[in-house]
Design a protein around this motif. Structure first.
Motif, short mmCIF file in Angstrom:
data_model
loop_
_atom_site.label_atom_id
_atom_site.label_comp_id
_atom_site.label_asym_id
_atom_site.label_seq_id
_atom_site.Cartn_x
_atom_site.Cartn_y
_atom_site.Cartn_z
N LYS A 125 40.55 36.95 42.73
CA LYS A 125 41.86 37.39 43.19
C LYS A 125 42.12 36.93 44.62
O LYS A 125 43.20 36.43 44.95
CB LYS A 125 41.97 38.92 43.11
N PHE A 147 44.79 34.01 45.65
CA PHE A 147 45.87 34.45 46.53
C PHE A 147 45.92 33.60 47.79
O PHE A 147 47.00 33.20 48.25
CB PHE A 147 45.69 35.93 46.89
N ALA A 183 44.19 37.13 52.90
CA ALA A 183 44.44 37.30 51.46
C ALA A 183 43.82 38.60 50.95
O ALA A 183 44.45 39.36 50.20
CB ALA A 183 43.88 36.11 50.69
N ILE A 242 45.93 41.92 49.35
CA ILE A 242 45.69 42.51 48.04
C ILE A 242 45.34 43.99 48.17
O ILE A 242 45.85 44.84 47.43
CB ILE A 242 44.56 41.74 47.32
#
Length: 431
Positions: A396, A400, A411, A415
């Motif tokens: 993730k 990102f 990033a 998140i």
């Protein structure tokens, strides 16, 4: 109605790690245009607890100790975070570390918030029996500020499974006999025989290794032959080195509070660990290694650096000397904002602390579940679940960062913050 505004500035009165974590947070908040009302909430802590408590020493004298517990945010669940015993522990350090825990637990997808604390103490100056009394008295003084569904401490710098066993026993002793067994998960990181979980001891270091391996896979790099150095050879540093060594990487330098050593042909991880266990916990004078100056450590010729000691170690004063291509943050906040700017400008990648060392809190979550549900998890199962969780988090963050053209730390923050923002938006602000 949700409104947006510009990035909130870091207060000029905040210094050190607090300023560092707030700048990181506000940078990410600005990038995702975080709801300013939620940004104001997350810029401050919920509770800051300072406790002065007396303890009788072995010689009969009484000493007064100062303990801290900072609870930053619990929008996603109970507060979660370690307790450290160190001379650098103060309210600002606890605040910064508590904030990092909020982002770390959110990024990992855990039902936790963030907290941190400890005692301002040099534990090496006290006997085992004195440390037990200090720990038990601190636990009693904290009272219901901790609890298995409220705030769940864990080991950190200079604390371990034994420390957690003392805390759990003291806390449970304050409850009625019929209820005591239901409070076992007031702490995590306990000995396996006292409600702990297999694999928790190595989960942070294993997570550091896993994130490095995931990074290497993305770069089509084999870890075999990669040269790495480690700052701090405690629980995290040792296990990260152990798993790196198993993968064929070569440990060439280690630094602790007492010495810095270098061996370009490689240091045997297990021999060093055995030496430390018989040398008052230090790498000083380890055979077949060269002692170097402290300030030269990060400038060593290597591919990967694993800072696994304390915060603010890589700064504007030494970042330009670094030759490695990757910094894997085993410690919390080892790189300050100014140092990070230099690293990124020089093309050096950073696996941020809230991702890199999150294996510890993920392992703690598994232990908490085991106690809460009356289950028994085995090491293979724990490490497999840990690997899957970390792989999901890493992918993730990596994706990102690529999509948004930003560094991995920003990033990771984006998140983590978005998950908390969603909880606030869905539930609203009371009243």
């Amino acid at each position: 109605m949700i409104t947006k505004d510009i990035q909130l500035p870091v207060k000029k009165t905040e210094t050190g790690m607090v300023a560092n974590v707030l700048e990181q947070f506000n940078k990410a908040a600005h990038h995702i245009q975080l709801n300013p009302n939620i940004q104001r909430i997350l810029n401050v802590t919920n509770n800051e607890i300072i406790i002065h408590f007396p303890v009788k020493m072995d010689n009969g004298d009484v000493e007064i100790f100062t303990g801290y517990r900072v609870q930053h945010n619990n929008a996603l669940g109970p507060y979660k975070g370690g307790l450290r015993y160190h001379e650098t522990v103060d309210i600002d350090a606890a605040k910064a570390l508590a904030m990092w825990m909020t982002w770390k637990t959110s990024l990992a997808g855990l039902p936790y918030g963030g907290a941190k604390g400890g005692i301002k103490i040099n534990p090496k100056l006290y006997s085992q029996s004195e440390l037990e009394r200090i720990t038990r008295r601190f636990t009693y003084a904290l009272g219901d500020n901790i609890g298995p569904e409220h705030d769940i401490p864990a080991p950190d710098v200079n604390t371990n499974a034994q420390t957690m066993a003392w805390i759990a026993d003291t806390y449970m002793s304050t409850k009625s006999p019929s209820e005591r067994s239901t409070y076992q998960h007031v702490v995590t990181g306990k000995p396996v025989g006292s409600g702990g979980i297999e694999g928790r001891d190595r989960s942070t270091g294993y997570g550091v290794f896993l994130t490095i391996k995931l990074w290497a896979d993305k770069r089509n790099i084999s870890l075999k032959g990669q040269r790495f150095i480690v700052q701090g050879f405690g629980n995290v540093g040792y296990w990260a080195s152990y798993f790196m060594d198993q993968e064929g990487a070569i440990l060439v330098g280690v630094q602790d509070a007492f010495a810095s050593i270098y061996q370009p042909n490689g240091i045997d991880v297990n021999q060093l660990q055995s030496y430390i266990n018989h040398n008052e916990g230090s790498v000083n004078d380890f055979a077949d290694s060269k002692t170097i100056k402290k300030e030269d450590f990060f400038a060593l010729d290597c591919d990967i650096i694993i800072p696994a000691a304390l915060g603010n170690q890589i700064t504007e004063e030494n970042a330009s000397l670094i030759k490695a291509k990757l910094i894997a943050e085993g410690a919390n906040g080892p790189t300050n904002v100014s140092g990070e700017r230099i690293l990124l400008a020089n093309g050096i990648e950073i696996i941020p602390d809230i991702l890199c060392n999150s294996g510890g809190v993920i392992g703690s979550y598994f232990e908490w579940l085991q106690n809460r549900n009356g289950e028994l998890w085995h090491m293979d199962e724990v490490l497999l679940k840990l690997e899957k969780t970390l792989q999901d988090s890493f992918n993730k963050v990596y994706n990102f960062a690529i999509a948004e053209d930003i560094d991995m730390r920003t990033a990771a923050y984006c998140i983590a913050i978005q998950r908390i923002e969603k909880a606030y938006i869905q539930r609203g602000i009371f009243p």
